[in-house]
Scaffold this active site. Structure first.
Site, PDB file in Angstrom:
ATOM      1  N   ASN A 161      82.968  -4.153  29.585  1.00 14.43           N
ATOM      2  CA  ASN A 161      82.710  -4.495  30.990  1.00 14.43           C
ATOM      3  C   ASN A 161      81.840  -5.751  31.048  1.00 14.43           C
ATOM      4  O   ASN A 161      80.674  -5.711  30.661  1.00 14.43           O
ATOM      5  CB  ASN A 161      82.017  -3.301  31.655  1.00 14.43           C
ATOM      6  CG  ASN A 161      81.689  -3.541  33.107  1.00 14.43           C
ATOM      7  OD1 ASN A 161      81.779  -4.658  33.600  1.00 14.43           O
ATOM      8  ND2 ASN A 161      81.304  -2.486  33.806  1.00 14.43           N
TER       9      ASN A 161
ATOM     10  N   CYS B 239      79.512  -6.380  39.700  1.00 18.37           N
ATOM     11  CA  CYS B 239      80.868  -6.512  39.143  1.00 18.37           C
ATOM     12  C   CYS B 239      81.892  -6.955  40.178  1.00 18.37           C
ATOM     13  O   CYS B 239      82.992  -7.379  39.826  1.00 18.37           O
ATOM     14  CB  CYS B 239      81.308  -5.210  38.492  1.00 18.37           C
ATOM     15  SG  CYS B 239      80.148  -4.617  37.281  1.00 18.37           S
TER      16      CYS B 239
ATOM     17  N   HIS C 169      88.934  -4.681  37.858  1.00 16.83           N
ATOM     18  CA  HIS C 169      87.677  -4.813  37.116  1.00 16.83           C
ATOM     19  C   HIS C 169      87.756  -3.927  35.878  1.00 16.83           C
ATOM     20  O   HIS C 169      88.154  -2.761  35.948  1.00 16.83           O
ATOM     21  CB  HIS C 169      86.508  -4.389  38.023  1.00 16.83           C
ATOM     22  CG  HIS C 169      85.215  -4.282  37.283  1.00 16.83           C
ATOM     23  ND1 HIS C 169      84.779  -5.257  36.409  1.00 16.83           N
ATOM     24  CD2 HIS C 169      84.262  -3.311  37.275  1.00 16.83           C
ATOM     25  CE1 HIS C 169      83.618  -4.882  35.904  1.00 16.83           C
ATOM     26  NE2 HIS C 169      83.287  -3.709  36.408  1.00 16.83           N
TER      27      HIS C 169
END
Ligand code: UT7
Length: 336
Positions: free
Chosen positions: A288, A117, A258
Site C-alpha cells: 500500500n 490514500c 487503491h
C-alpha cells in the site's frame, strides 16, 4: 450554458525506490510469515526509500518521466498539486520543494492535498476543476509517499502493509468533447478519524521526547474496521459515479483500485458483479503506497496496454480520514 472543457490525462510517470523488502526479510524482524502476509493482504514485497530519498525527490522523478513521455518541458506546467500524507516537512509544502527540484515556473500555484490514500483522486479532481476554470491549461498531479517513515517497524499488524513510491500525471484541457474525466465523486467522514491516524507530531500533540518514546508519531490502525468501511465506500463510490455518467460496470474496460488489500478489492469486485480480470493489481510488488497507489497502478495499466484509446477507466480509493473518491475517465491515447 456552455459545456465544461474536457480535461484528459496526457501522460504518466512513476518512481519506486530501489530497495525491495520481501515478506521473508520482514519475518526476520517481526513475528510474521510470507504465508500470513500473502493470504491476509496479497502483498509479497514493498519498496523502501533511502534515508535521503523523500517524497519531493520521488515525486520529482515521477513527474520528470511523465513530462518526458509527453514531450513537455517543466516550464510548460501551469499548476502543481501533490497528494501526500508523509510530506517531507510539516511546512512548507512538498509541492514547493518539488517545484524547485523540477525547475517549474515560479508564477504557478503549487500546493499539497492531505487526503491520505484517496489523495491522488482528490488532487486529480481539484486540478481538473482548476483547469476547467480557464486560468490554467496544464497541470502536474503527483502522489508521493514515504510511509516507511511513519510505520512502527515493530508493529506486525501495520508494518507489513505499506511501501514507498511516487506517481505523476500530466493533465490538460482539450477541445475534444466527451474525453478525459467524465464523472467523479469525493467524500469524507471525519467521525472515523481515529481508525487510522498518528496521535502525535501535529500541533495538537507536538513531537517531544515523551511522544517519541511512546511511539505516538507512528501510524495506528484499526484494520478490521477500516477493511469493512473500505469495501462499503469503494463499492458505493463506483456505483454512484457510474450512475452519474449513465454507464454500466460492464462498459468499464479497467478498474484501478487503491492497492491496500487484495481481499478488499475482491469484495468490491464481487459487490459490483465484475470479474477480477478487469481490476489492475500490483500490490504484490509494492504494498500500500497510499497517494502513490492509484498513479502507480494506472501507469502500469497504461504501459502494459490494458487501457486503449476511448476505453472507460474507473479509479477508486479510500483512506484515512476516512476519505474516499472515484473518477471515471474516457481514456485519451495521444500515440495511437
Ligand atoms: O489505505 C488504507 C489502509 N488500511 C487498510 O486498508 C487496512 C484494511 N485492513 C486489512 O487489510 C486487514 O484488516 C489486515 C491485513 C490489516 C489484517 O487482516 P485481518 O484478517 O483483519 O487480521 P486480524 O487483524 O483479525 O488479525 C488476525 C490475527 C491476529 O491474531 P489472533 O488475535 O487471531 O491470535 C493478529 O494478531 O493475525 C495476527 N496478525 C499477524 N500474524 C502474522 C496481525 N498481523 C500479523 C502479521 N503476521 N503481520
Amino acid at each position: 450554458m456552455s459545456a465544461l472543457p474536457s480535461v484528459l490525462i496526457r501522460s504518466l510517470g512513476v518512481h519506486t525506490p530501489a530497495r525491495r523488502v520481501t515478506n521473508e526479510e520482514l519475518s526476520l524482524t517481526v513475528e510474521t510469515s510470507d504465508e500470513w502476509i500473502r493470504t491476509r493482504s496479497g502483498i509479497g514485497e514493498r519498496r523502501i526509500a533511502a534515508a535521503n530519498e523523500n517524497p519531493s525527490d520521488m515525486g520529482a522523478k515521477a513527474a520528470a518521466q511523465a513530462l518526458e513521455r509527453a514531450g513537455l518541458k517543466p516550464t510548460d506546467i501551469d499548476l502543481l498539486i501533490v497528494a501526500t500524507m508523509t510530506p517531507d516537512l510539516t511546512f512548507p509544502s512538498t509541492a514547493c520543494l518539488l517545484q524547485s527540484k523540477l525547475g517549474l515556473r515560479t508564477d504557478i500555484p503549487c500546493f499539497d492535498i492531505s487526503a491520505a490514500c484517496s489523495g491522488f483522486i482528490y488532487a486529480l479532481q481539484v486540478g481538473t476543476d482548476m483547469l476547467r476554470g480557464g486560468h490554467y491549461r496544464r497541470a502536474l498531479i503527483v502522489g508521493a509517499e514515504k510511509l516507511s517513515s511513519v510505520v512502527d517497524w515493530k508493529d506486525r499488524s501495520t508494518c507489513v502493509l505499506f511501501g514507498d513510491a511516487a506517481g505523476a500525471a500530466v493533465i490538460e484541457t482539450s477541445d475534444q468533447p466527451n474525453i478525459g474525466v467524465l464523472a467523479n465523486l469525493l467524500g469524507a467522514d471525519g467521525s472515523n478519524a481515529e481508525l487510522l491516524y498518528a496521535v502525535a507530531g501535529g500541533s495538537a500533540k507536538p513531537a517531544s521526547a515523551e511522544t517519541v518514546a511512546a511511539g505516538e508519531h507512528y501510524l495506528r490502525m484499526n484494520g478490521k474496521e477500516v477493511f469493512k468501511l473500505a469495501v462499503r465506500v469503494m463499492a458505493s463510490s463506483c456505483e454512484q459515479v457510474l450512475k452519474e455518467a449513465g454507464v454500466s460496470s460492464d462498459e468499464v474496460a479497467c478498474f484501478i483500485p487503491h492497492q491496500a488489500n487484495v481481499r478488499i478489492i475482491e469484495a468490491v469486485a464481487s459487490q459490483l458483479g465484475v470479474g477480477m480480470e478487469r481490476f489492475l493489481l500490483n500490490l504484490e510488488c509494492y504494498g500500500n503506497t497510499s497517494a502513490a497507489s492509484i498513479p502507480l497502478a494506472l501507469e502500469q495499466a497504461w504501459r502494459e496496454g490494458h487501457i486503449k484509446h476511448n476505453d472507460l477507466v474507473l479509479l477508486v480509493a479510500f483512506g484515512a480520514g476516512l476519505t474516499w473518491g472515484a473518477t471515471l475517465i474516457r481514456w485519451y491515447e495521444p500515440n495511437r
